[in-house]
Scaffold this active site. Structure first.
Site, PDB file in Angstrom:
ATOM      1  CG  ASP A 117     -21.237  -0.336  43.697  1.00  0.00           C
ATOM      2  OD1 ASP A 117     -21.964   0.663  43.725  1.00  0.00           O
ATOM      3  OD2 ASP A 117     -20.013  -0.306  43.479  1.00  0.00           O
ATOM      4  CB  THR A 119     -23.638  -5.850  38.273  1.00  0.00           C
ATOM      5  OG1 THR A 119     -23.389  -7.050  38.986  1.00  0.00           O
ATOM      6  CG2 THR A 119     -24.346  -6.137  36.970  1.00  0.00           C
ATOM      7  CB  ILE A 140     -29.930  -9.285  50.122  1.00  0.00           C
ATOM      8  CG1 ILE A 140     -28.476  -9.708  50.349  1.00  0.00           C
ATOM      9  CG2 ILE A 140     -30.663 -10.281  49.247  1.00  0.00           C
ATOM     10  CD1 ILE A 140     -28.337 -10.902  51.275  1.00  0.00           C
ATOM     11  CG  ASP A 141     -25.355  -6.555  50.350  1.00  0.00           C
ATOM     12  OD1 ASP A 141     -25.785  -7.484  51.049  1.00  0.00           O
ATOM     13  OD2 ASP A 141     -24.396  -6.676  49.568  1.00  0.00           O
ATOM     14  CG  MET A 183     -24.939 -12.302  53.938  1.00  0.00           C
ATOM     15  SD  MET A 183     -25.376 -12.971  52.325  1.00  0.00           S
ATOM     16  CE  MET A 183     -24.370 -14.443  52.290  1.00  0.00           C
ATOM     17  N   GLY A 184     -24.728  -8.103  54.152  1.00  0.00           N
ATOM     18  CA  GLY A 184     -24.878  -6.651  54.006  1.00  0.00           C
ATOM     19  C   GLY A 184     -23.627  -5.937  53.552  1.00  0.00           C
ATOM     20  NE  ARG A 185     -19.886  -7.883  48.972  1.00  0.00           N
ATOM     21  CZ  ARG A 185     -20.202  -8.399  47.815  1.00  0.00           C
ATOM     22  NH1 ARG A 185     -21.013  -7.771  47.030  1.00  0.00           N
ATOM     23  NH2 ARG A 185     -19.687  -9.538  47.434  1.00  0.00           N
ATOM     24  CD  GLN A 290     -28.583 -12.969  55.737  1.00  0.00           C
ATOM     25  OE1 GLN A 290     -28.573 -11.859  56.219  1.00  0.00           O
ATOM     26  NE2 GLN A 290     -27.497 -13.687  55.601  1.00  0.00           N
ATOM     27  NE  ARG A 291     -26.409 -14.985  47.479  1.00  0.00           N
ATOM     28  CZ  ARG A 291     -25.129 -14.797  47.224  1.00  0.00           C
ATOM     29  NH1 ARG A 291     -24.491 -13.772  47.766  1.00  0.00           N
ATOM     30  NH2 ARG A 291     -24.480 -15.602  46.428  1.00  0.00           N
TER      31      ARG A 291
HETATM   32  O1  F6P Z   1     -23.918  -8.704  47.912  1.00  0.00           O
HETATM   33  C1  F6P Z   1     -24.722  -9.739  48.284  1.00  0.00           C
HETATM   34  C2  F6P Z   1     -24.013 -10.662  49.234  1.00  0.00           C
HETATM   35  O2  F6P Z   1     -24.924 -11.685  49.548  1.00  0.00           O
HETATM   36  C3  F6P Z   1     -23.411  -9.992  50.449  1.00  0.00           C
HETATM   37  O3  F6P Z   1     -24.366  -9.678  51.417  1.00  0.00           O
HETATM   38  C4  F6P Z   1     -22.385 -10.994  50.864  1.00  0.00           C
HETATM   39  O4  F6P Z   1     -21.321 -10.386  51.554  1.00  0.00           O
HETATM   40  C5  F6P Z   1     -21.893 -11.508  49.556  1.00  0.00           C
HETATM   41  O5  F6P Z   1     -22.905 -11.267  48.608  1.00  0.00           O
HETATM   42  C6  F6P Z   1     -21.512 -12.949  49.540  1.00  0.00           C
HETATM   43  O6  F6P Z   1     -20.984 -13.214  48.299  1.00  0.00           O
HETATM   44  P1  F6P Z   1     -20.570 -14.638  47.749  1.00  0.00           P
HETATM   45  O7  F6P Z   1     -21.728 -15.121  46.947  1.00  0.00           O
HETATM   46  O8  F6P Z   1     -19.389 -14.350  46.914  1.00  0.00           O
HETATM   47  O9  F6P Z   1     -20.240 -15.530  48.901  1.00  0.00           O
END
Ligand code: F6P
Length: 379
Positions: A117, A119, A140-141, A183-185, A290-291
């Site tokens: 979002d 970006t 991933i959210d 995660m997931g915000r 997760q990512r």
């Molecule tokens: O938006 C992707 C995400 O991995 C979210 O799920 C998580 O809250 C956030 O990014 C973590 O961000 P950062 O890389 O700033 O710790």
């Protein structure tokens, strides 16, 4: 005529970024177009730092590679950029005109913005300044408006499900409550889908503020049936009724989606559940696994579809849009439609006039399925 294009990957990384890059570069080759990549997202755009993407060299072997070969940055907002003056004072400045000049001087006919979002919001703002942007929804959210699935999401669900399978066996062996924080915000897709796929007993998501007593009731009801363990999945953005979201850290001035880092609700929940049930409870925060890593087969295909469609749109001269995946087909929608409403971002917003962030609607099949299965959603 599109002859030279640039790609940037911005925000938290997601499995499939390299697969999208590969698809864009390969499709570009098919059309006789040169492709370049800005290094570290919008930061590279600001610093005029870019490289040529070469399928015989740096852009080879990308399909299954995690991360992003051109790097990313997730707190760079060039429209509100943190500048530290010589006297140590901090100012936030709009440096976007420097970026526009960089794009023009490099002669890029199109900028592909791979990101979530935040970006896409900058991408929309660059479009308003005359840059030909095409966004590709990465996160991933899974919370980007107007697209049914972002790339990276499917892989993240698989990682969470593998963790849940492992937590199940240790929970059962020790008669414990196991909490898994995903995660997931501000959206519960990742937690909810993982909970269903992983056979969890409780799923707490930002869309449904939870009553801890309902969670306790569910655990006790299981115990009464002889189930001496329970699995609780919580989204990092879940919050108690009449309570607040758990923020781990606020970066820069906290404005914008990427400057508030959520986390910690799982630990809190485990403590509370231990106290209220008398059982032993442990929390696992899944975090960045997760990512990271290789995209799932599904995400490889989805990312490839996204990348090819993005380049096709550029060739057709369709700019200032986000590539979407809707009802099983690739399409596109204006960036304005995607992020234009996002005035207010946070726990209380989403699917509203103030924010387009795509949250789980209460009539979604995932919610219905969870309720039918007897998964406690905290309400
Ligand atoms: O938006 C992707 C995400 O991995 C979210 O799920 C998580 O809250 C956030 O990014 C973590 O961000 P950062 O890389 O700033 O710790």
């Amino acid at each position: 005529m599109v002859k030279k294009v640039a790609i940037l990957t911005n925000g938290g990384d997601a499995p499939g970024l390299n697969a999208v890059i590969r698809a864009i570069v390969k499709t570009a080759r098919t059309y006789g177009v040169e492709a370049y990549g800005y290094i570290e997202g919008y930061k590279g755009l600001l610093n005029n730092n870019y490289v040529k993407l070469d399928l015989q060299g740096n852009a080879s072997g990308l399909l299954n590679k995690g991360g992003t070969i051109i790097g990313t940055s997730n707190s760079t907002n060039v429209f509100n950029y943190k500048v530290v003056n010589d006297d140590g004072s901090v100012e936030y400045k709009d440096l976007s005109d420097i970026c526009v000049k960089n794009i023009q001087e490099a002669g890029f006919d199109c900028l592909f913005t791979l990101g979530g979002d935040g970006t896409q919001k900058s991408s929309r703002d660059f479009s308003l300044k005359g840059v030909n942007c095409i966004g590709v929804p990465k996160t991933i959210d899974n919370d980007v408006a107007h697209t049914d699935m972002t790339f990276g999401y499917n892989t993240a669900v698989s990682v969470a499900v593998e963790a849940l399978d492992r937590l199940h066996t240790t929970a059962e062996a020790h008669h414990r409550i196991m909490v898994l924080e995903t995660m997931g915000r501000y959206a519960g897709w990742l937690a909810l889908e993982s909970a269903i796929a992983g056979g969890a007993d409780v799923a707490l998501i930002p869309e449904i503020p939870y009553d801890i007593n309902k969670v306790v009731d569910k655990i006790n009801e299981r115990r009464a049936r002889g189930k001496e363990f329970s699995i609780v999945v919580t989204s990092e953005g879940a919050m108690p009724k009449d309570g607040t979201i758990t923020v781990k850290k606020t970066l820069n001035d906290g404005s914008g989606l990427d400057n508030i880092r959520l986390g910690g609700v799982g630990e809190k929940l485990a403590g509370q559940l231990e106290e209220l049930t008398g059982m032993v409870a442990r929390n696992t925060t899944l975090g960045y696994v997760q990512r990271g890593g290789s995209p799932s087969a599904f995400d490889r295909v989805l990312s490839t579809k996204y990348g090819c469609k993005a380049m096709e749109l550029a060739m057709a001269g369709i700019f200032n849009v986000l590539v979407t995946y809707k009802n099983g087909a690739m399409s596109y929608i204006s960036l304005e439609e995607v992020v234009g409403n996002n005035k207010k971002i946070g726990a209380a917003s989403g699917n509203t006039k103030e924010s387009n962030i795509r949250k789980v609607p209460m009539d979604d099949d995932l919610i219905k399925v969870a309720r039918n299965l007897g998964i406690c959603l905290g309400d």
